[in-house]
Design an enzyme around this catalytic site. Structure first.
Site, PDB file in Angstrom:
ATOM      1  N   TRP A 101     -93.292  86.774  81.074  1.00 20.44           N
ATOM      2  CA  TRP A 101     -94.332  85.941  81.673  1.00 20.44           C
ATOM      3  C   TRP A 101     -95.710  86.579  81.538  1.00 20.44           C
ATOM      4  CZ3 TRP A 101     -92.993  81.285  81.541  1.00 20.44           C
ATOM      5  CH2 TRP A 101     -91.703  80.883  81.874  1.00 20.44           C
ATOM      6  N   ASP A 170     -99.846  86.319  88.949  1.00 16.90           N
ATOM      7  CA  ASP A 170     -98.830  85.278  88.852  1.00 16.90           C
ATOM      8  C   ASP A 170     -97.691  85.730  89.766  1.00 16.90           C
ATOM      9  OD1 ASP A 170     -96.748  83.590  88.227  1.00 16.90           O
ATOM     10  OD2 ASP A 170     -96.658  84.122  86.094  1.00 16.90           O
ATOM     11  N   LYS A 194     -89.522  78.431  92.487  1.00 14.86           N
ATOM     12  CA  LYS A 194     -88.733  79.664  92.549  1.00 14.86           C
ATOM     13  C   LYS A 194     -88.462  80.112  93.987  1.00 14.86           C
ATOM     14  CE  LYS A 194     -89.208  80.003  88.044  1.00 14.86           C
ATOM     15  NZ  LYS A 194     -90.362  80.666  87.419  1.00 14.86           N
TER      16      LYS A 194
HETATM   17  C1  PLP Z   1     -91.062  80.496  86.084  1.00 18.84           C
HETATM   18  C2  PLP Z   1     -92.231  81.321  85.866  1.00 18.84           C
HETATM   19  C3  PLP Z   1     -93.368  80.854  85.189  1.00 18.84           C
HETATM   20  C4  PLP Z   1     -93.432  79.466  84.575  1.00 18.84           C
HETATM   21  O1  PLP Z   1     -93.451  78.540  85.587  1.00 18.84           O
HETATM   22  P1  PLP Z   1     -93.601  76.974  85.326  1.00 18.84           P
HETATM   23  O2  PLP Z   1     -93.835  76.481  86.712  1.00 18.84           O
HETATM   24  O3  PLP Z   1     -92.307  76.519  84.731  1.00 18.84           O
HETATM   25  O4  PLP Z   1     -94.737  76.749  84.430  1.00 18.84           O
HETATM   26  C5  PLP Z   1     -94.445  81.683  85.069  1.00 18.84           C
HETATM   27  N1  PLP Z   1     -94.441  82.917  85.592  1.00 18.84           N
HETATM   28  C6  PLP Z   1     -93.373  83.415  86.247  1.00 18.84           C
HETATM   29  C7  PLP Z   1     -93.418  84.794  86.808  1.00 18.84           C
HETATM   30  C8  PLP Z   1     -92.235  82.627  86.408  1.00 18.84           C
HETATM   31  O5  PLP Z   1     -91.182  83.112  87.071  1.00 18.84           O
END
Ligand code: PLP
Length: 359
Positions: A101, A170, A194
């Site tokens: 990511w 993020d 998540k």
């Molecule tokens: C799942 C995830 C993403 C992507 O998320 P989307 O909502 O599917 O765009 C980005 N960064 C991390 C750390 C993730 O776990």
């Protein structure tokens, strides 16, 4: 029958929340319609919107000088909108390339402006996060972007860098599972699916003072300031995701809030890491001990064949979605806030019996 669902995202949600959604679906609070059939300008929806915003702020202890935005496009769209809104001419952004990511975030930032890797985890096969003195911050750096938890590799940033430039994070896969030092951040973001609710909602939390004139010249949806001005109601918001997230946040608060989630995460992931440590080498975690994720526990058996056997046998015990990400293979148990104690205990018991049968 409910299974123990270790999916990395979208993920398991509290049964109490799902029951509530079910009971309200045909007739939301006496309106004679469901929450997904009504106007986003209605008083009924407005109450839901406000409550979800305020529960997010309360649970995460978001300071008063930060704004909370409910957006779409997942964390992935924010890979682009963050540099669009924060980077100005002549400025650059540093990225910690800590895993899949972090790599993705850097790539998208570099497609828009000047962005560089302030640290690269690739030579370490993405098995750890950097220490502060390994970070190479270039002059003119507007922010350092970190990924607090690399969902695919199972690595966590246990403490956030203490450096001279503001942090952007993020936090998709450990959102509201640990308190964070807000004073070091300009902005944090993550997808809801998540830890918080259904897919379709991304939450950006940004210092309000930075919104003023953010991203001049951008089309309106891409400009954070435009959303803040309208309290995330500039256009139709993802109402169902916001509604369910509100219920999850209320559930979280009733469980003791983010401190309780953190304590729980340490205990539950600890139980799985203990099972790995006590397996006499049968199970292995590739991640350095101090950097192991409390949300996504990644491990392997002695062979790919046994990994497959493990996944098949686990499924028969009602332990599902334990397959590692397609890019890394192996086994991954995602243990987000709503995972039950029983689910983790069942997994740990299964790991011991599988090892006894195959070790
Ligand atoms: C799942 C995830 C993403 C992507 O998320 P989307 O909502 O599917 O765009 C980005 N960064 C991390 C750390 C993730 O776990």
């Amino acid at each position: 029958v409910r299974v123990h669902n270790f999916c990395a995202g979208p993920c398991t949600l509290p049964v109490a929340v799902l029951e509530e959604v079910k009971s309200e679906l045909l007739d939301f609070r006496g309106s004679g319609m469901s929450v997904i059939e009504m106007s986003h300008r209605s008083p009924e929806y407005d109450a839901v919107h406000e409550e979800t915003l305020s529960l997010f702020r309360e649970n995460y202890a978001v300071p008063d000088d930060f704004s909370i935005l409910f957006l779409q496009g997942g964390a992935t769209l924010q890979f682009a909108t963050v540099p669009m809104n924060l980077l100005r001419e002549g400025e650059r952004a540093g990225y910690v390339r800590s895993g899949s990511w972090g790599k993705g975030a850097l790539k998208d930032a570099a497609a828009w402006g000047e962005a560089y890797a302030a640290w690269d985890g690739e030579p370490f096969s993405y098995t750890r996060m950097p220490s502060d003195d390994e970070l190479q911050i270039q002059p003119g750096t507007r922010y350092l972007h970190v990924t607090s938890n690399e969902t695919i590799e199972g690595i966590r940033m246990a403490t956030f860098p203490e450096i001279d430039v503001p942090l952007v994070a993020d936090m998709s896969s450990d959102y509201l599972s640990r308190p964070i030092p807000w004073e070091r951040f300009d902005l944090v973001y993550g997808g809801a699916q998540k830890n918080l609710g259904p897919a379709g909602l991304a939450v950006v939390v940004m210092q309000t003072a930075l919104l003023d004139g953010s991203g001049p010249g951008l089309p309106s949806y891409l400009r954070f300031g435009a959303h803040a001005d309208k309290n995330s109601l500039m256009n139709t918001p993802p109402m169902f995701a916001i509604y369910v997230t509100g219920k999850v946040l209320r559930w979280m608060r009733d469980q003791g809030g983010v401190e309780a989630m953190e304590e729980r995460a340490a205990r539950r992931s600890g139980a799985v890491y203990d099972a790995i440590a006590e397996s006499g080498g049968f199970y292995r975690s590739p991640v350095e001990a101090a950097h192991r994720s409390q949300m996504n526990v990644v491990f392997r058996t002695p062979s790919d064949e046994l990994d497959s056997e493990f996944l098949k046998a686990a499924e028969q015990e009602g332990l599902v979605n334990l397959k590692g990400h397609r890019s890394v293979g192996g086994i991954r148990a995602s243990i987000y806030n709503a995972m039950t104690h029983e689910g983790v205990e069942t997994l740990v018991g299964f790991m011991a019996s599988f090892r006894d049968a195959n070790g």
